[in-house]
Design an enzyme around this catalytic site. Structure first.
Site, short mmCIF file in Angstrom:
data_model
loop_
_atom_site.label_atom_id
_atom_site.label_comp_id
_atom_site.label_asym_id
_atom_site.label_seq_id
_atom_site.Cartn_x
_atom_site.Cartn_y
_atom_site.Cartn_z
N ARG A 60 0.85 -1.20 0.00
CA ARG A 60 0.00 0.00 0.00
C ARG A 60 0.88 1.24 0.00
O ARG A 60 1.73 1.41 0.87
CB ARG A 60 -0.90 0.02 1.23
CG ARG A 60 -1.96 -1.06 1.25
CD ARG A 60 -2.91 -0.84 2.41
NE ARG A 60 -3.99 -1.82 2.42
CZ ARG A 60 -5.05 -1.72 3.21
NH1 ARG A 60 -5.16 -0.70 4.05
NH2 ARG A 60 -6.00 -2.63 3.16
N ASP A 62 1.34 5.48 0.11
CA ASP A 62 0.68 6.65 0.70
C ASP A 62 0.29 7.66 -0.37
O ASP A 62 0.70 7.57 -1.54
CB ASP A 62 1.62 7.32 1.70
CG ASP A 62 1.87 6.47 2.93
OD1 ASP A 62 1.02 5.62 3.24
OD2 ASP A 62 2.92 6.66 3.58
N TYR A 123 12.09 0.20 -3.74
CA TYR A 123 11.69 1.58 -3.97
C TYR A 123 12.89 2.41 -4.43
O TYR A 123 14.05 2.09 -4.11
CB TYR A 123 11.17 2.22 -2.69
CG TYR A 123 9.77 1.82 -2.28
CD1 TYR A 123 8.67 2.61 -2.61
CD2 TYR A 123 9.55 0.67 -1.53
CE1 TYR A 123 7.39 2.25 -2.22
CE2 TYR A 123 8.27 0.30 -1.13
CZ TYR A 123 7.19 1.10 -1.48
OH TYR A 123 5.93 0.74 -1.09
N ARG A 215 10.70 6.95 3.68
CA ARG A 215 10.79 8.40 3.72
C ARG A 215 11.53 8.90 4.96
O ARG A 215 12.25 9.90 4.92
CB ARG A 215 9.39 9.01 3.63
CG ARG A 215 8.75 8.80 2.26
CD ARG A 215 7.25 8.96 2.30
NE ARG A 215 6.87 10.28 2.77
CZ ARG A 215 5.66 10.60 3.20
NH1 ARG A 215 4.70 9.67 3.23
NH2 ARG A 215 5.39 11.82 3.60
#
Length: 284
Positions: A60, A62, A123, A215
């Site tokens: 999932r 953001d 990522y 992040r």
């Protein structure tokens, strides 16, 4: 728990991409535009189904986060799949908005679960530190950092975070959820050619990620890269297991889910069962 669709149904794998700029994340929300909501609506419509479908996703994302290599699955009736499978991709292309695309639909092998069968997610986070700012054509996918960053220093700091740890200091805590993760790869490099030339690009790969983990890790390493903190700082934060006030969770638009890895077909169900077990560190 046995993996797989109910009797008379087939599990379909979808490989997809999206620009997260105008989405409130992946997960379906009432009154908000989400990737899951758009996809489920499109599939239900083009297949002319009486009941809405429900997608399961590998990771999932953001609000504002992009994906190039996202994976999801949906269980469809065997009759529907046999009748519509060859036409589904083109029909979705005509029905979906332009900021989400499905590139491949295929019947999943036995035991496949888009979320639990995955063995890693990869990522990228892109940072521009040019004093003039970021290329306007890349502004929705690159974070501008207003001080130059040293990629070598950030790589030295990153090497100290690899392996299996409790990443509570880099995660937004969720009730009942573990923050133990295995960080498989964390490295920075300067893009040398093409439209991304000069950008500092982080590659972050782990067996799974908790909320805000990538992040927050990037935020800690940027403090090292621009000289605000020593090389050992991100590791010290990790060891402390609590959020540090100096570590900012960087903005979402620089982050892209690039790829999801799965084991060989015969190991899919075993991996899915293993992933459902709550983890703990040795000695805990």
């Amino acid at each position: 728990m046995e993996e797989g669709p109910a009797e008379g149904r087939v599990r379909v794998r979808l490989d997809l991409a999206y620009d997260g700029t105008d989405f409130s994340g992946w997960a379906r929300q009432r009154e908000r535009r989400t990737v899951q909501g758009e996809l489920e609506s499109a599939i239900t419509t083009v297949l002319r189904l009486r009941e809405p479908v429900e997608l399961t996703v590998a990771g999932r994302t953001d609000a504002g986060v992009h994906a190039r290599g996202q994976v999801a699955h949906v269980d469809l009736g065997r009759e529907v799949w046999d009748r519509e499978s060859t036409k589904l991709l083109r029909r979705l292309a005509g029905r979906l908005p332009h900021d989400v695309r499905v590139w491949r639909v295929s019947e999943a092998p036995a035991g496949f679960n888009a979320r639990f069968s995955a063995i890693w997610r990869r990522y990228s986070y892109r940072v521009g530190d040019h004093p003039g700012g970021v290329d306007p054509l890349l502004r929705g996918h690159v974070l501008w950092h207003d001080r130059p960053v040293d990629v070598d220093l950030m790589n030295e700091a990153a090497g100290r975070l690899l392996g299996e740890h409790d990443f509570a200091a880099y995660c937004k805590k969720r009730e009942g959820a573990t923050t133990i993760r295995r960080l498989l790869e964390l490295r920075w490099e300067r893009a040398s050619d093409g439209p991304l030339a000069g950008l500092a690009v982080a590659t972050v790969r782990a067996d799974a990620f908790c909320h805000n983990m990538v992040r927050a890790l990037v935020g800690a390493m940027l403090l090292v890269g621009d000289g605000h903190r020593p090389v050992g700082f991100p590791g010290e934060v990790l060891t402390g297991r609590v959020r540090h006030s100096a570590v900012n969770v960087v903005r979402p638009h620089g982050l892209t889910l690039e790829e999801v890895g799965y084991p060989a077909d015969e190991l899919l169900a075993e991996r899915a069962a293993e992933a459902r077990n709550k983890r703990s560190l040795p000695g805990c």
